[in-house]
Design an enzyme around this catalytic site. Structure first.
Site: not given
Ligand code: GLA
Length: 729
Positions: A280, A476, A478-480, A534, A614
């Protein structure tokens, strides 16, 4: 309430239960004099002791007074290079190459209402809810002005902090460190609690006594991370849920962060929290300023429950911007664990149809709907509907979902790209990469340079086409993967130390655009589950998928740790199929329902594979959730036992603000023979009220339930669970 004693240059911030005080001393150094239980106090600077400490230098203006040293005094915003050797809050690199910062008080400003921060998430508050204090500190030699911001939320005992650094000189200065929070204590006999883990097991509570030196957690992964959360607690060594002084500190930031506590040679403690100093370095040309992310503090004189309640209240009232603040959130079904990438419109509709018949209200289509995304090595970056899987596009699918009386949600991962994508083929230079190095892959994907607006604009334009093609009520985001190879073609060599932070600002920018353009859409955050859980993300995404581990028993630990700072309504939690996809465990459907309904509730399984029995149980679960929704969403949350300590069961409780209603949830551990007769000591009830138990004729007084305890039925079989509903007569 903020009290400014002009004559004595004393600043006292009172919340309902706490007091925070600062004082400008005779050398105009801003000292921190007190933070703790509320006191009707005068000047508390008498608590600070002065003495000759060898090797602790004396500022020049103290002449030959050897008893005055920055190295031993509690300071509001610590400096470096001029005599304080403890953790610095700010570090400047001046044009002559020196590294230091030396601050003197210049003035103050009081405002009604809560300050806001440009481009950054922050708690908000009306004039009735909050007040602002700004203190101006100057480094005259560096020609730098530092504004310390304090937001005081009286009712929720929350004090927020932020910092703005302004270069008012004529030369460029580089900012190498800029913490959001510095908090000095005149004691070292405390425990540090952090929330640590890994992918599939986030935010596990870790507690240890402070020892001499620096102990720290942080992230240099570009996201706040699965490994450590930007929330820590310092507390009395005997503190527990109900007693003891504890201080919670959260950073509203979703990128690299550091939280460090240092016990000094003379038994004082300094807590510093802010952007991680790794890589930084911010260039501040004349006239420009830098704003640090917000930090927020709660002090509870009465243990962890009260601390959590104050954070939960403040987050629910003054941080979340949730389209469902005043409405019940729909129960959702997500197709990820049911289908992964292998789906067609018909398959999705079959799941949706079954879900709708059981009372589920929102269908969320997860990863795999776009480009050539048939596995996780391709397609990211091509945000166009895959019409082979979904003929007629979203319009056709969503209209059929609407016919089922359900709303529709969609998964995106805008920050990422696969090399096997049209986007990458067209713009291979758009990814974070260091010239001359081939970038590391994570989950087979690369990271787009979100510090660049042109790239964000391109992604956003693609997404807008999708979002306007059909009515969407949920996203949703996401960031993987973690960030590596952090270098941006958009900045010159000497400014590369800005990329990590500019990346986070870029994410916030796109999230803010989404929020502004589609205010009715509920955005759920996700980062391989809870890798970016966060306060910063919560400002944009009022719920976050808590973990990719959907096993109910593992979730007990994850949701327990998460609850110390974050309210249940922020924790995405789904009932999934058994054996569980992540760990193979088999738990009863009832247990899965009880654990998931203590969060932002939904299902993630192919309901067509359920038996009739169920399905009936699921229908009932959904009814129960709808009945208890208000209690779970707005009630006070009590942890009745710790899954890290109690190996027999885990229990928790939601109590309404007026204490007239409570929902107790109990999950037994793996079954054991001749298990002891168990009792639950309830919390937060009104001792004088009689509570009706589970709608029956049976009643018990609040005092009995809290002091003598409620005898639990004996359960047989692994991981059995039940709920008890109490209502005052
Ligand atoms: C991540 C998310 C999951 C799903 C997958 C899809 O792992 O946490 O819930 O959405 O990506 O690739």
């Amino acid at each position: 309430m903020i009290i400014y004693d002009e004559q004595n240059l004393l600043f006292t911030l009172h919340t309902r239960n706490t007091t925070y005080q600062m004082k400008v001393d005779h050398y105009r150094v801003l000292l921190h004099t007190y933070y703790g239980p509320r006191m009707e106090c005068g000047d508390l600077s008498g608590l600070i002791r002065y003495g000759d400490r060898s090797f602790s230098p004396n500022p020049n203006e103290a002449q030959y007074d050897r008893t005055y040293s920055l190295d031993v005094m509690p300071q509001e915003y610590s400096t470096c290079g001029v005599g304080d050797f403890r953790l610095p809050s700010v570090e400047l690199e001046l044009p002559n190459g020196s590294h230091s910062a030396d601050l003197r008080y210049k003035g103050c400003e009081l405002q009604k209402g809560k300050y806001t921060l440009p481009e950054l998430p922050a708690f908000y508050g009306t004039e009735e809810e909050a007040e602002t204090l700004i203190l101006y500190l100057e480094d005259a030699a560096a020609q730098i002005m530092i504004e310390l911001y304090f937001g005081v939320f009286e009712a929720s005992d929350l004090i927020t902090r932020s910092v703005r650094i302004i270069n008012y000189g004529t030369e460029t200065v580089r900012l190498c460190r800029c913490a959001s929070l510095c908090l000095d204590f005149l004691r070292a006999d405390m425990d540090l609690i952090t929330f640590d883990g890994h992918h599939l097991m986030e935010r596990c509570l870790d507690r240890s006594p402070l020892r001499s030196g620096i102990q720290s957690v942080g992230s240099i992964r570009g996201a706040s991370s699965h490994q450590h959360n930007p929330f820590v607690i310092l507390c009395d060594q005997h503190a527990n849920e109900d007693t003891g002084l504890c201080y919670g500190a959260m950073l509203l930031y979703s990128g690299n962060f550091g939280a460090a506590a240092e016990c000094s040679q003379y038994d004082s403690t300094r807590l510093v929290m802010g952007i991680h100093p790794y890589h930084f370095c911010w260039t501040l040309p004349p006239g420009e300023s830098f704003t640090a992310p917000e930090a927020a503090l709660v002090c509870s004189p009465n243990g962890f429950s009260q601390m959590s309640h104050q954070f939960h209240n403040a987050i629910r009232r003054n941080l979340l911007r949730d389209p469902y603040s005043y409405m019940r959130k729909p129960v959702l079904i997500n197709n990820w664990e049911a289908t992964y990438f292998d789906f067609t419109a018909d398959k999705l509709l079959a799941i949706a149809k079954e879900a709708s018949s059981l009372g589920i209200e929102l269908f969320v289509m997860d990863d795999g709907w776009f480009g050539d995304r048939n596995d996780d090595n391709r397609g990211l970056g091509d945000w166009q509907v895959n019409e082979t899987k979904l003929p007629g596009g979203l319009k056709s699918l969503v209209s059929k979902i609407s016919d089922l009386n359900m709303t529709f949600g969609i998964w995106i991962e805008p920050e990422m790209v696969n090399e096997d994508s049209d986007l990458y083929r067209l713009h291979p230079d758009w990814v974070l990469h260091i010239p001359g190095r081939a970038p590391a892959r994570g989950r087979g994907q690369l990271v787009l340079d979100f510090s660049r607006k042109d790239i964000r604009d391109h992604i956003y334009r693609q997404l807008q086409v999708v979002f306007s093609s059909a009515p969407i009520s949920y996203i949703k985001w996401d960031m993987n993967r973690s960030l590596t190879d952090v270098w941006s073609a958009g900045l010159p060599a000497q400014r590369q130390g800005e990329v990590y932070h500019r990346y986070v600002l870029g994410v916030y920018d796109l999230l803010e655009r989404l929020h502004t353009d589609y205010p009715h859409i509920l955005i759920e955050g996700c980062c391989g589950g809870g890798g970016r859980f966060d306060g910063g993300m919560l400002y944009y995404t009022p719920q976050i998928w808590c973990s990719d581990d959907s096993d109910a028993i593992d979730r007990l630990r994850i949701q327990y740790g998460t609850s110390f700072c974050y309210p249940p309504c922020t924790m995405g939690a789904h009932v999934s199929a058994v054996p569980n996809e992540q760990n193979g465990r088999i738990t009863p459907l009832k247990t899965r329902g009880i654990v998931a309904m203590s969060g932002a509730f939904g299902y993630e399984m192919d309901l067509n594979k359920c038996t009739v029995k169920e399905k009936e149980e699921i229908r009932q679960q959904i009814e129960d959730y709808k009945t208890y929704y208000e209690l779970i969403r707005h009630g006070d949350y009590y942890r009745l036992s710790s899954p890290f300590e109690n190996d027999l069961f885990t229990a928790w409780e939601h109590v309404s603000a007026d204490k007239r209603e409570a929902l107790i949830s109990f999950v037994a551990s793996a079954s054991r023979p001749a298990s002891p007769f168990l009792k639950l000591y309830l919390k937060g009830l009104d001792p004088s009220l009689q509570y009706q138990i589970d709608h029956s004729e049976k009643t018990c007084s609040g005092s009995l339930l809290m002091q003598a305890g409620y005898p639990l039925p004996v359960v047989k079989g692994d991981y059995q669970a039940f709920q008890i509903y109490l209502k005052a007569k």
